[in-house]
Scaffold this active site. Sequence first.
Site, PDB file in Angstrom:
ATOM      1  N   ARG A  51     -44.218  54.728 -38.362  1.00  0.00           N
ATOM      2  CA  ARG A  51     -44.616  53.336 -38.616  1.00  0.00           C
ATOM      3  C   ARG A  51     -43.438  52.378 -38.699  1.00  0.00           C
ATOM      4  O   ARG A  51     -43.449  51.301 -38.109  1.00  0.00           O
ATOM      5  CB  ARG A  51     -45.383  53.223 -39.937  1.00  0.00           C
ATOM      6  CG  ARG A  51     -46.861  53.277 -39.809  1.00  0.00           C
ATOM      7  CD  ARG A  51     -47.418  53.846 -41.079  1.00  0.00           C
ATOM      8  NE  ARG A  51     -46.896  55.199 -41.236  1.00  0.00           N
ATOM      9  CZ  ARG A  51     -47.475  56.271 -40.695  1.00  0.00           C
ATOM     10  NH1 ARG A  51     -48.583  56.160 -40.063  1.00  0.00           N
ATOM     11  NH2 ARG A  51     -46.932  57.471 -40.825  1.00  0.00           N
ATOM     12  N   THR A  52     -42.433  52.733 -39.467  1.00  0.00           N
ATOM     13  CA  THR A  52     -41.371  51.756 -39.710  1.00  0.00           C
ATOM     14  C   THR A  52     -40.648  51.412 -38.408  1.00  0.00           C
ATOM     15  O   THR A  52     -40.506  50.244 -38.052  1.00  0.00           O
ATOM     16  CB  THR A  52     -40.388  52.277 -40.778  1.00  0.00           C
ATOM     17  OG1 THR A  52     -41.138  52.612 -41.941  1.00  0.00           O
ATOM     18  CG2 THR A  52     -39.354  51.219 -41.134  1.00  0.00           C
ATOM     19  N   LYS A  80     -21.789  63.958 -33.527  1.00  0.00           N
ATOM     20  CA  LYS A  80     -20.387  64.291 -33.204  1.00  0.00           C
ATOM     21  C   LYS A  80     -19.463  63.983 -34.370  1.00  0.00           C
ATOM     22  O   LYS A  80     -18.258  64.144 -34.279  1.00  0.00           O
ATOM     23  CB  LYS A  80     -19.923  63.476 -31.989  1.00  0.00           C
ATOM     24  CG  LYS A  80     -20.730  63.679 -30.736  1.00  0.00           C
ATOM     25  CD  LYS A  80     -20.150  62.777 -29.635  1.00  0.00           C
ATOM     26  CE  LYS A  80     -20.976  62.842 -28.389  1.00  0.00           C
ATOM     27  NZ  LYS A  80     -20.569  61.779 -27.433  1.00  0.00           N
ATOM     28  N   ARG A 101     -32.406  53.372 -40.857  1.00  0.00           N
ATOM     29  CA  ARG A 101     -32.953  54.358 -41.813  1.00  0.00           C
ATOM     30  C   ARG A 101     -31.971  55.531 -41.878  1.00  0.00           C
ATOM     31  O   ARG A 101     -31.498  55.989 -40.844  1.00  0.00           O
ATOM     32  CB  ARG A 101     -34.322  54.861 -41.351  1.00  0.00           C
ATOM     33  CG  ARG A 101     -34.775  56.068 -42.139  1.00  0.00           C
ATOM     34  CD  ARG A 101     -36.213  56.405 -41.909  1.00  0.00           C
ATOM     35  NE  ARG A 101     -37.091  55.423 -42.515  1.00  0.00           N
ATOM     36  CZ  ARG A 101     -38.420  55.561 -42.598  1.00  0.00           C
ATOM     37  NH1 ARG A 101     -38.986  56.647 -42.141  1.00  0.00           N
ATOM     38  NH2 ARG A 101     -39.156  54.635 -43.162  1.00  0.00           N
ATOM     39  N   HIS A 129     -36.797  50.992 -50.009  1.00  0.00           N
ATOM     40  CA  HIS A 129     -37.475  50.787 -48.720  1.00  0.00           C
ATOM     41  C   HIS A 129     -38.058  49.370 -48.749  1.00  0.00           C
ATOM     42  O   HIS A 129     -39.261  49.172 -48.844  1.00  0.00           O
ATOM     43  CB  HIS A 129     -38.571  51.843 -48.554  1.00  0.00           C
ATOM     44  CG  HIS A 129     -39.130  51.968 -47.177  1.00  0.00           C
ATOM     45  ND1 HIS A 129     -38.971  50.998 -46.209  1.00  0.00           N
ATOM     46  CD2 HIS A 129     -39.861  52.957 -46.595  1.00  0.00           C
ATOM     47  CE1 HIS A 129     -39.581  51.394 -45.102  1.00  0.00           C
ATOM     48  NE2 HIS A 129     -40.124  52.579 -45.315  1.00  0.00           N
TER      49      HIS A 129
HETATM   50  C1  NCD Z   1     -42.485  56.093 -46.315  1.00  0.00           C
HETATM   51  C2  NCD Z   1     -40.998  56.382 -46.295  1.00  0.00           C
HETATM   52  O1  NCD Z   1     -40.430  56.628 -45.227  1.00  0.00           O
HETATM   53  O2  NCD Z   1     -40.434  56.340 -47.376  1.00  0.00           O
HETATM   54  N1  NCD Z   1     -43.031  55.961 -45.031  1.00  0.00           N
HETATM   55  C3  NCD Z   1     -43.043  54.721 -44.439  1.00  0.00           C
HETATM   56  O3  NCD Z   1     -42.028  54.170 -44.133  1.00  0.00           O
HETATM   57  N2  NCD Z   1     -44.233  54.125 -44.279  1.00  0.00           N
HETATM   58  C4  NCD Z   1     -43.276  57.020 -47.154  1.00  0.00           C
HETATM   59  C5  NCD Z   1     -43.147  58.489 -46.943  1.00  0.00           C
HETATM   60  O4  NCD Z   1     -42.452  58.955 -46.030  1.00  0.00           O
HETATM   61  O5  NCD Z   1     -43.771  59.211 -47.707  1.00  0.00           O
END
Ligand code: NCD
Length: 307
Positions: A51-52, A80, A101, A129
């Site tokens: 999703r993100t 690397k 991320r 997040h």
């Molecule tokens: C979350 C995350 O990555 O922290 N997912 C997301 O971005 N919607 C929640 C999760 O992974 O449980």
Amino acid sequence: MKHIISPLDFSVKELDDVLCLAEDIIADPKKYANVCNGKKLATLFYEPSTRTRLSFEAAMLNLGGNILGFSSADSSSAAKGESVADTIRVISSYADICAMRHPKEGAPMVAAKYSRIPVINAGDGGHNHPTQTLTDLLTIKNLKGRLNNLTVGLCGDLKFGRTVHSLINALVRYENIKFVLISPEELKIPAYIREEVLDANHVEYKEVSVLEDVMPELDLLYMTRVQKERFFNEEDYVRLKDLFILDMAKMEYAKDDMLVLHPLPRVNEISTEVDNDPRAVYFKQAEYGVYVRMALIMTLLEVEKPC
Ligand code: NCD
């Protein structure tokens, strides 16, 4: 130049502005189809995501911009041995904005230090997040009609769940928010959140371990997945993973207008029978993620709102 590393990097006013812009985008998305023409978003994902990453990419494409990036550390020069600092120095000349991320807490903050473009934290380890929080706030504001006077249940992995940490940080700034923290002993909220966020802001909260008991008092129930990837051993994960499962029997105890949110991915913690209940809004929530990220990209790139 502004980076978004924590939800607190926005004042309440700035946050409300982003949410208002997202609402305007929802009302008339076509108006925004070309506002980022010629701009590029880099997605630097060192950890799995559906999703993100895809909602960031969809957001930039919806704004008329372009996207580039990588979706795993293995396919980047991190494999690397390249540092985040060196990577971002280079990406700064390839893109106009980036979303990162990373499994290590603080990595996007380090990136921001060396970056010449805005850096958005798309999740750093078990820490923060902020763009999920923007998604959550937009969902609550739209479907509940307010961001104040709420009793919010947070259930599951409150220790490693970064979405929970960021959401608490953001919500304590609104009036009359109460938290009910529902987790097993081993997955309770970290002490720094309890002391530096909840206690420091004089926010009312209680910690419980039985979901049914508190269901009737909740306006929102935010379910979370037990964060398998942050456990040190498989045995503990297996013992804890299915302790809280929301099913229709438990939903019977809830208010008629309680909303169920979940950042997704869902594993077992919400039974699929709940999906058809009108109070289950987690798929709608994922949809809002695109609009709020469109608003965020526009804000950080200082793109004028079209008339
Ligand atoms: C979350 C995350 O990555 O922290 N997912 C997301 O971005 N919607 C929640 C999760 O992974 O449980």
